[in-house]
Write a protein that holds these residues in place. Structure first.
Motif, PDB file in Angstrom:
ATOM      1  N   MET A   1      45.923  44.714  49.400  1.00  0.00           N
ATOM      2  CA  MET A   1      46.021  44.704  48.982  1.00  0.00           C
ATOM      3  C   MET A   1      45.172  45.135  47.567  1.00  0.00           C
ATOM      4  SD  MET A   1      45.658  40.110  48.282  1.00  0.00           S
ATOM      5  CE  MET A   1      47.091  39.739  49.480  1.00  0.00           C
ATOM      6  N   HIS A   7      48.068  42.930  44.635  1.00  0.00           N
ATOM      7  CA  HIS A   7      48.528  41.284  44.002  1.00  0.00           C
ATOM      8  C   HIS A   7      49.515  41.185  43.129  1.00  0.00           C
ATOM      9  CE1 HIS A   7      44.025  42.694  44.543  1.00  0.00           C
ATOM     10  NE2 HIS A   7      43.755  41.300  44.688  1.00  0.00           N
ATOM     11  N   GLY A  11      51.677  37.650  43.540  1.00  0.00           N
ATOM     12  CA  GLY A  11      51.568  36.959  43.132  1.00  0.00           C
ATOM     13  C   GLY A  11      53.388  36.228  42.292  1.00  0.00           C
ATOM     14  N   GLU A  68      50.423  45.857  53.915  1.00  0.00           N
ATOM     15  CA  GLU A  68      48.833  45.941  54.076  1.00  0.00           C
ATOM     16  C   GLU A  68      48.792  46.500  55.322  1.00  0.00           C
ATOM     17  OE1 GLU A  68      46.247  44.298  52.571  1.00  0.00           O
ATOM     18  OE2 GLU A  68      48.092  43.518  50.979  1.00  0.00           O
ATOM     19  N   HIS A  92      45.313  39.557  54.749  1.00  0.00           N
ATOM     20  CA  HIS A  92      45.834  39.385  53.643  1.00  0.00           C
ATOM     21  C   HIS A  92      47.645  39.508  54.708  1.00  0.00           C
ATOM     22  CE1 HIS A  92      44.043  41.894  50.348  1.00  0.00           C
ATOM     23  NE2 HIS A  92      43.225  40.794  50.967  1.00  0.00           N
ATOM     24  N   ASP A 145      33.469  39.595  41.183  1.00  0.00           N
ATOM     25  CA  ASP A 145      35.074  39.707  41.745  1.00  0.00           C
ATOM     26  C   ASP A 145      34.936  38.125  42.958  1.00  0.00           C
ATOM     27  OD1 ASP A 145      36.796  40.114  44.358  1.00  0.00           O
ATOM     28  OD2 ASP A 145      35.641  42.498  44.971  1.00  0.00           O
ATOM     29  N   HIS A 149      38.062  35.577  43.227  1.00  0.00           N
ATOM     30  CA  HIS A 149      38.341  35.225  44.013  1.00  0.00           C
ATOM     31  C   HIS A 149      38.130  33.157  44.363  1.00  0.00           C
ATOM     32  CE1 HIS A 149      38.690  39.178  45.528  1.00  0.00           C
ATOM     33  NE2 HIS A 149      39.975  39.100  46.695  1.00  0.00           N
ATOM     34  N   LEU A 152      40.721  32.039  42.790  1.00  0.00           N
ATOM     35  CA  LEU A 152      42.089  32.304  43.836  1.00  0.00           C
ATOM     36  C   LEU A 152      42.186  30.193  44.640  1.00  0.00           C
ATOM     37  CD1 LEU A 152      44.616  33.316  43.631  1.00  0.00           C
ATOM     38  CD2 LEU A 152      43.161  34.720  45.097  1.00  0.00           C
ATOM     39  N   PHE A 190      47.201  36.085  40.920  1.00  0.00           N
ATOM     40  CA  PHE A 190      46.999  36.547  41.943  1.00  0.00           C
ATOM     41  C   PHE A 190      47.112  37.977  41.229  1.00  0.00           C
ATOM     42  CE2 PHE A 190      47.728  34.776  45.882  1.00  0.00           C
ATOM     43  CZ  PHE A 190      46.799  36.188  46.717  1.00  0.00           C
ATOM     44  N   ALA A 193      44.039  39.154  38.620  1.00  0.00           N
ATOM     45  CA  ALA A 193      42.961  39.406  39.415  1.00  0.00           C
ATOM     46  C   ALA A 193      43.651  41.127  39.555  1.00  0.00           C
ATOM     47  CB  ALA A 193      42.918  38.746  40.993  1.00  0.00           C
ATOM     48  N   GLY A 194      44.744  41.227  39.294  1.00  0.00           N
ATOM     49  CA  GLY A 194      45.050  42.645  40.225  1.00  0.00           C
ATOM     50  C   GLY A 194      44.942  43.426  38.536  1.00  0.00           C
TER      51      GLY A 194
END
Length: 281
Positions: A1, A7, A11, A68, A92, A145, A149, A152, A190, A193-194
């Protein structure tokens, strides 16, 4: 991921399933029909009675696990010196596998009344387990970072709790709407975040400074903005459905309660092409 696509894939799945759930719940609310919560909805085609949505989730999650873990070397969890490796990929993949199990339970619980309620337990385990994994996914990371998270984790935890409450008070569509909105939030965050950590257009958009204290405040504000946008979307969809969907009293025919051989609730089409979930009691 550890890339934008890693992500964007989960998402998009979370957002689309949450959006589809929200659309179906709102259709029920607008027509004023009987309602009972469920975790997947059929598609208004010849496949109406087929579990298309759970099957698609299984396929996407299997693809996620394969991506993954990548090549065969990544299936190793420790090296020759005894050090653990590929833990991010393993966590993941665990998340994907949990939703594969939940999707299978979706299918089975539709076939047998004895399994009804087990789907809520599975989704609680999936979302709360994901929150648990991501909470302990932050060792040695930059503070921004970590902040991303943590947001999330919050979305995942609320999804888990709302899944149980929505099933517990299954005739209350407001709880189902809440569940759907937070699944959508889970998906949009998600993807966000990417964009923040792995911008796909990095030539034009520089990556976020993950050690900037101001960026932490920006991320918090951005998370709230996602919630507000989803609330606006909810109101917009409700307004649209009130315009295009006549109430039950104005329809020529009423939906009758039917039971399958197992006594499970069934779908019935009304003239306005609105499908909704009715209780079998």
């Amino acid at each position: 991921m550890g890339a934008f696509f890693g992500h964007a894939l989960p998402g998009a799945v979370f957002y689309l399933t949450g959006f589809w759930s929200l659309v179906n719940v709102l259709r029920v609310v607008v027509v004023g029909a009987p309602f009972i919560h469920r975790f997947w909805y059929p598609i208004d085609t010849r496949l109406t009675q087929k579990p298309v949505e759970p099957i698609l989730k299984i396929v996407v999650c299997v693809i996620g696990v394969l991506i993954e873990m990548g090549h065969s070397a990544r299936w190793q969890i420790h090296d020759m010196e005894g050090n653990f490796i590929n833990m991010n990929d393993l966590q993941h993949s665990t998340m994907y596998i949990s939703f594969i199990v939940a999707s299978f339970v979706d299918i089975l619980s539709e076939k047998s009344t004895k399994l009804r309620g087990l789907d809520a337990l599975c989704y609680f385990v999936c979302f709360s387990g994901e929150a648990f994994l991501f909470y302990f996914h932050l060792h040695g990371r930059e503070m921004v970072d970590v902040q991303i998270h943590i947001c999330l984790v919050v979305a995942s935890a609320i999804c888990g709790v709302s899944a149980v409450v929505a099933r517990w008070k299954s005739s209350n569509p407001i709880l189902s709407i809440t569940y759907s909105l937070f699944v959508m939030l889970h998906g949009t965050w998600f993807i966000q975040a990417g964009f923040l950590m792995y911008p796909p257009f990095h030539e034009k958009t520089p990556a976020l400074n993950l050690m900037d204290p101001g960026a932490m405040m920006y991320v918090t504000n951005l998370f709230l903005a996602h919630i507000l946008v989803l609330m606006v979307l909810l109101l917009l969809l409700y307004f649209i459905f009130t315009i295009i969907t006549p109430p039950v009293k104005q329809q020529k025919h009423y939906v009758k309660h039917q039971k399958s051989d197992l006594g499970s609730p069934m779908y019935k089409t009304v003239p306005s092409s609105v499908h909704f979930y009715v209780d079998s009691d």
